[in-house]
Design a protein around this motif. Structure first.
Motif, short mmCIF file in Angstrom:
data_model
loop_
_atom_site.label_atom_id
_atom_site.label_comp_id
_atom_site.label_asym_id
_atom_site.label_seq_id
_atom_site.Cartn_x
_atom_site.Cartn_y
_atom_site.Cartn_z
N VAL A 122 -8.03 -17.85 9.29
CA VAL A 122 -7.40 -16.55 9.54
C VAL A 122 -6.02 -16.43 8.85
CG1 VAL A 122 -6.59 -14.90 11.27
CG2 VAL A 122 -8.69 -16.20 11.68
N PRO A 123 -5.14 -17.46 8.99
CA PRO A 123 -3.82 -17.33 8.34
C PRO A 123 -3.89 -17.30 6.82
CG PRO A 123 -3.83 -19.15 9.95
CD PRO A 123 -5.24 -18.71 9.79
N LEU A 124 -5.02 -17.73 6.24
CA LEU A 124 -5.14 -17.73 4.78
C LEU A 124 -5.49 -16.34 4.23
CD1 LEU A 124 -7.31 -20.98 4.32
CD2 LEU A 124 -4.82 -20.81 4.47
N LEU A 125 -5.86 -15.42 5.13
CA LEU A 125 -6.32 -14.10 4.68
C LEU A 125 -5.14 -13.18 4.41
CD1 LEU A 125 -9.42 -13.60 7.00
CD2 LEU A 125 -9.33 -14.51 4.68
N THR A 126 -4.45 -13.45 3.33
CA THR A 126 -3.31 -12.64 2.92
C THR A 126 -3.80 -11.27 2.46
OG1 THR A 126 -3.54 -13.44 0.67
CG2 THR A 126 -2.09 -14.70 2.14
N PRO A 127 -2.91 -10.29 2.37
CA PRO A 127 -3.32 -8.98 1.85
C PRO A 127 -4.02 -9.10 0.49
CG PRO A 127 -1.12 -8.83 2.78
CD PRO A 127 -1.52 -10.28 2.88
N ALA A 128 -3.57 -10.01 -0.35
CA ALA A 128 -4.18 -10.18 -1.67
C ALA A 128 -5.63 -10.65 -1.55
CB ALA A 128 -3.38 -11.17 -2.50
N VAL A 129 -5.86 -11.61 -0.65
CA VAL A 129 -7.23 -12.10 -0.44
C VAL A 129 -8.10 -11.00 0.15
CG1 VAL A 129 -8.65 -13.74 0.86
CG2 VAL A 129 -6.52 -14.52 -0.18
N MET A 130 -7.54 -10.26 1.11
CA MET A 130 -8.29 -9.16 1.73
C MET A 130 -8.69 -8.12 0.69
SD MET A 130 -8.88 -9.91 4.85
CE MET A 130 -8.85 -9.00 6.39
N GLU A 131 -7.82 -7.86 -0.27
CA GLU A 131 -8.14 -6.90 -1.33
C GLU A 131 -9.28 -7.39 -2.21
OE1 GLU A 131 -4.75 -5.31 -3.74
OE2 GLU A 131 -3.86 -5.03 -1.74
N LYS A 132 -9.25 -8.67 -2.52
CA LYS A 132 -10.34 -9.27 -3.31
C LYS A 132 -11.68 -9.11 -2.59
CE LYS A 132 -7.99 -13.03 -5.72
NZ LYS A 132 -7.75 -14.48 -5.68
N ILE A 133 -11.65 -9.38 -1.29
CA ILE A 133 -12.88 -9.26 -0.49
C ILE A 133 -13.38 -7.81 -0.52
CG2 ILE A 133 -13.79 -9.32 1.87
CD1 ILE A 133 -11.92 -11.74 2.39
N GLU A 134 -12.44 -6.88 -0.34
CA GLU A 134 -12.77 -5.46 -0.33
C GLU A 134 -13.42 -5.03 -1.64
OE1 GLU A 134 -13.46 -3.15 2.14
OE2 GLU A 134 -11.55 -3.82 2.94
N ALA A 135 -12.90 -5.56 -2.74
CA ALA A 135 -13.42 -5.20 -4.06
C ALA A 135 -14.88 -5.64 -4.20
CB ALA A 135 -12.57 -5.84 -5.15
N VAL A 136 -15.23 -6.71 -3.52
CA VAL A 136 -16.62 -7.20 -3.60
C VAL A 136 -17.54 -6.46 -2.64
CG1 VAL A 136 -18.13 -9.18 -3.14
CG2 VAL A 136 -15.98 -9.52 -4.37
N ILE A 137 -17.12 -6.33 -1.37
CA ILE A 137 -18.05 -5.76 -0.39
C ILE A 137 -18.08 -4.23 -0.41
CG2 ILE A 137 -18.06 -7.75 1.15
CD1 ILE A 137 -16.01 -6.47 2.90
N GLN A 138 -16.98 -3.62 -0.83
CA GLN A 138 -16.92 -2.15 -0.97
C GLN A 138 -17.56 -1.41 0.20
OE1 GLN A 138 -18.52 -1.31 -4.88
NE2 GLN A 138 -16.64 -2.04 -5.86
N SER A 139 -17.20 -1.84 1.41
CA SER A 139 -17.82 -1.24 2.60
C SER A 139 -16.79 -0.57 3.49
CB SER A 139 -18.56 -2.33 3.40
OG SER A 139 -17.68 -3.40 3.71
N LYS A 140 -15.57 -0.40 2.98
CA LYS A 140 -14.52 0.19 3.82
C LYS A 140 -14.91 1.61 4.19
CE LYS A 140 -9.48 0.22 4.09
NZ LYS A 140 -9.41 -1.02 4.88
N PRO A 141 -14.97 1.91 5.50
CA PRO A 141 -15.34 3.28 5.89
C PRO A 141 -14.24 4.26 5.49
CG PRO A 141 -15.27 1.78 7.80
CD PRO A 141 -14.66 1.06 6.65
N LYS A 142 -14.63 5.47 5.16
CA LYS A 142 -13.64 6.51 4.86
C LYS A 142 -12.89 6.87 6.13
CE LYS A 142 -15.43 8.48 0.68
NZ LYS A 142 -15.44 7.13 0.10
N ARG A 143 -11.59 6.92 6.04
CA ARG A 143 -10.80 7.29 7.21
C ARG A 143 -10.79 8.81 7.32
NH1 ARG A 143 -7.10 3.05 8.59
NH2 ARG A 143 -5.97 4.47 9.96
N PRO A 144 -11.09 9.31 8.52
CA PRO A 144 -11.20 10.77 8.67
C PRO A 144 -9.89 11.48 8.35
CG PRO A 144 -11.21 9.67 10.82
CD PRO A 144 -11.31 8.59 9.78
N ASP A 145 -8.76 10.81 8.57
CA ASP A 145 -7.48 11.50 8.41
C ASP A 145 -6.99 11.50 6.95
OD1 ASP A 145 -7.12 8.81 8.34
OD2 ASP A 145 -5.59 8.72 9.90
N SER A 146 -7.67 10.76 6.07
CA SER A 146 -7.12 10.67 4.70
C SER A 146 -7.84 11.60 3.73
CB SER A 146 -7.21 9.22 4.22
OG SER A 146 -8.54 8.81 4.16
N PHE A 147 -9.04 12.08 4.10
CA PHE A 147 -9.80 13.03 3.28
C PHE A 147 -9.96 12.57 1.84
CE2 PHE A 147 -7.77 15.57 6.65
CZ PHE A 147 -8.93 15.97 7.29
#
Length: 337
Positions: free
Chosen positions: A311-336
């Protein structure tokens, strides 16, 4: 990353806004107890969990038709653990084949809870969940019945599993109107491939009601271990079980396996197995109180529990890399966007 003695340092989090402390990683009896494991094997798995600091164990009246509760209860009794050291939960909905053996009527909640406690051989569970929403019972009846169970001391807290945000909101509305206790926790599926509920739908509930989450299937039924990526199903795996064939067909699609392959290098770079990365990713969500893990072998428990150190290794940079691969982030209703 020395955590003193080289062992994994389990973290304990409050269950939502309640005072109850649950281990960040917990153990669930869903597939294993009664289907794959008997008492002797269950005892060694449970002890292994305790050795790693797990204090929260999840069950349900429907698991192996009640056998899972019996196995857990007998194992804990034989291990001689102190009840106050444990957080035990079970779930009520499917208790049998009769017309009143299922659902969330006052009748089944009370009878089902008593039957569960008898199988567990315990005076109470710490958390009692409504295992699904029940369209044929008014939510007010369910809220009142769950409060009755709490008043009797058969459970200390109650929650929901797989309810919609609207149903949870309605339950809280009833509880507030009647000056009763609302559901403090929801148990949804949550993993890198299944995110909408936890990250979008439930958002208002965390602040409005202090809702906590105990999430299940962090490895998407094993898909996120990478063990299915050869295109074959290992004979000792969940998907090899007859009643999980449909789940296998639905889960092992090319798109998913491609994402799993893409995650491998990220895990390798951190020097951890993919399974630990996937579990740590769930635990890193601040709204998740505990991630329920499954295991049929001690070695799997030991592997899973090391995710606490990831868990402590999951820096914002690592989280971004993961996001780029899984591309499953739900659309936030407030950001349109």
């Amino acid at each position: 990353m020395g955590s003193g003695g080289g062992g994994t340092q389990m973290q304990y989090k409050n269950l939502g806004r309640s005072g109850l402390k649950v281990s960040q990683l917990s153990y669930g009896a869903w597939v294993s107890f009664g289907n794959q494991l008997d008492v002797k094997e269950a005892k060694s798995i449970l002890q292994c969990c305790r050795d790693h600091g797990v204090n929260f164990f999840d069950n349900a009246e429907v698991y192996a038709n009640g056998r899972a509760e019996e196995i857990m209860g007998q194992s804990i009794r034989e291990l001689g653990w102190r009840r106050s050291d444990l957080v035990i939960s079970t779930k009520i909905f499917w208790g049998g084949s009769g017309p009143n053996d299922k659902g969330l009527s006052r009748k089944h909640i009370i009878e089902g809870t008593k039957a569960s406690l008898k199988r567990l051989d315990m005076d109470y569970v710490d958390v009692l969940y409504c295992h699904r929403p029940d369209a044929s019972t008014p939510i007010e009846e369910t809220v009142r019945a769950m409060n009755h169970v709490i008043d009797k001391g058969w459970a200390f807290y109650w929650g929901t599993s797989e309810w919609t945000a609207q149903q949870i909101t309605e339950a809280w509305g009833v509880a507030q109107r009647l000056d009763l206790v609302g559901p403090i926790v929801e148990q949804p599926e949550y993993n890198m491939l299944s995110r909408h509920k936890v990250e979008t739908e439930y958002l208002p509930l965390y602040t409005n009601y202090g809702l906590g989450l105990t999430t299940w299937s962090p490895l998407a039924s094993g898909v996120l271990t990478g063990k299915y990526n050869k295109g074959t199903i290992p004979p000792d795996s969940r998907f090899a079980l007859e009643n999980y064939k449909n789940l296998a067909n639905r889960s092992l699609v090319d798109d998913v396996l491609r994402k799993v392959n893409g995650l491998k290098p990220i895990a390798d770079e951190l020097g951890v197995p993919l399974s630990q990365l996937a579990i740590a990713w769930c635990a890193a969500n601040p709204n998740v109180s505990s991630v329920i893990t499954g295991a049929t072998k001690e070695s799997q428990v030991q592997e899973n529990m090391k995710a606490v150190d990831v868990v402590p290794l999951l820096t914002p940079a690592v989280m971004e890399k993961i996001e780029a691969v899984i591309q499953s982030k739900p659309k936030r209703p407030d950001s349109f966007k």
